[in-house]
Design an enzyme around this catalytic site. Structure first.
Site, short mmCIF file in Angstrom:
data_model
loop_
_atom_site.label_atom_id
_atom_site.label_comp_id
_atom_site.label_asym_id
_atom_site.label_seq_id
_atom_site.Cartn_x
_atom_site.Cartn_y
_atom_site.Cartn_z
N CYS A 1 42.19 54.36 23.93
CA CYS A 1 41.62 54.38 22.57
C CYS A 1 40.16 54.79 22.68
CB CYS A 1 41.82 53.03 21.88
SG CYS A 1 41.01 51.63 22.69
N ASP B 1 42.49 52.03 13.69
CA ASP B 1 41.47 51.27 14.40
C ASP B 1 41.14 49.99 13.62
OD1 ASP B 1 39.35 50.35 15.82
OD2 ASP B 1 38.25 52.24 15.84
N ASN C 1 38.24 50.83 24.22
CA ASN C 1 38.98 50.03 25.21
C ASN C 1 38.72 48.53 25.04
OD1 ASN C 1 39.20 49.74 28.87
ND2 ASN C 1 40.82 49.60 27.36
N CYS D 1 39.90 47.04 21.70
CA CYS D 1 40.79 46.58 20.62
C CYS D 1 42.23 47.07 20.84
CB CYS D 1 40.29 47.06 19.26
SG CYS D 1 38.65 46.44 18.83
N ARG D 2 42.47 48.35 20.54
CA ARG D 2 43.85 48.84 20.53
C ARG D 2 44.46 49.00 21.92
NH1 ARG D 2 42.45 53.98 17.11
NH2 ARG D 2 40.53 53.58 18.28
N SER D 3 43.75 49.68 22.84
CA SER D 3 44.41 49.98 24.12
C SER D 3 44.64 48.74 24.99
CB SER D 3 43.69 51.10 24.88
OG SER D 3 42.37 50.76 25.21
#
Ligand code: 4NP
Length: 157
Positions: free
Chosen positions: A14, A129, A17, A19-21
């Site tokens: 993301c 996001d 690195n 939150c999402r990934s």
């Protein structure tokens, strides 16, 4: 090495690195363990904002709600060498994908795509996001990355 002989090695990418990934990595590790799939997993950001930092506290709490501890994950930036270390590189959104395409070495053999390309009906879509929203957004992220992780595990086993 013949890519068909390699154990899958999956990198989720993301922007930050945090939150999402990391959530995608955690969801994939959990689904792979459940399915008995042996695979390497990691995550990275295209930006250098959060190198060495733990995930966002909201991401840590969200994963903890599903019994998964990601507090010791550490942010790092995606690099060109990742294209030789990983068999699959999965971008969380289109901007991450474009940034990865920019650093990809010529002739690399990693499969690069959007994460949601793995989910029938969600091809071409981004995982939104949650960074600037509230904690509920992290649950939406978790649901999306978990769904994609289940499809990825089915694809790899
Ligand atoms: P991520 O979210 O890419 O899912 O980790 C973000 C994290 C940090 C920032 C933006 C998005 N930031 O601007 O610092």
């Amino acid at each position: 090495m013949d890519p068909t002989m390699r154990e899958p090695a999956v990198l989720f990418v993301c922007l930050g690195n945090i939150c999402r990934s990391p959530l995608a990595e955690a969801a994939f590790r959990a689904e792979a363990a459940k399915a008995g799939l042996k695979a390497v997993a990691d995550s990275a950001g295209t930006a250098d904002y959060h190198i060495g930092e733990p995930p966002d506290p909201r991401a840590i709490r969200t994963a903890a709600g599903f019994g998964i501890d990601i507090a010791r994950y550490q942010g790092r930036q995606a690099v060109a060498a990742d294209f030789n270390r990983f068999t699959h590189i999965l971008a969380l959104d289109h901007s991450n994908l474009a940034n990865l395409q920019r650093i990809a070495p010529v002739g690399h053999e990693a499969r690069l795509s959007l994460l949601l390309d793995l989910v029938p009906g969600r091809e071409g879509q981004a995982v939104a996001d949650p960074y600037y929203g509230d904690e509920a957004g992290f649950l939406v992220t978790w649901d999306e990355v978990s769904l994609a992780a289940r499809h990825l595990v089915q694809h790899l086993r």
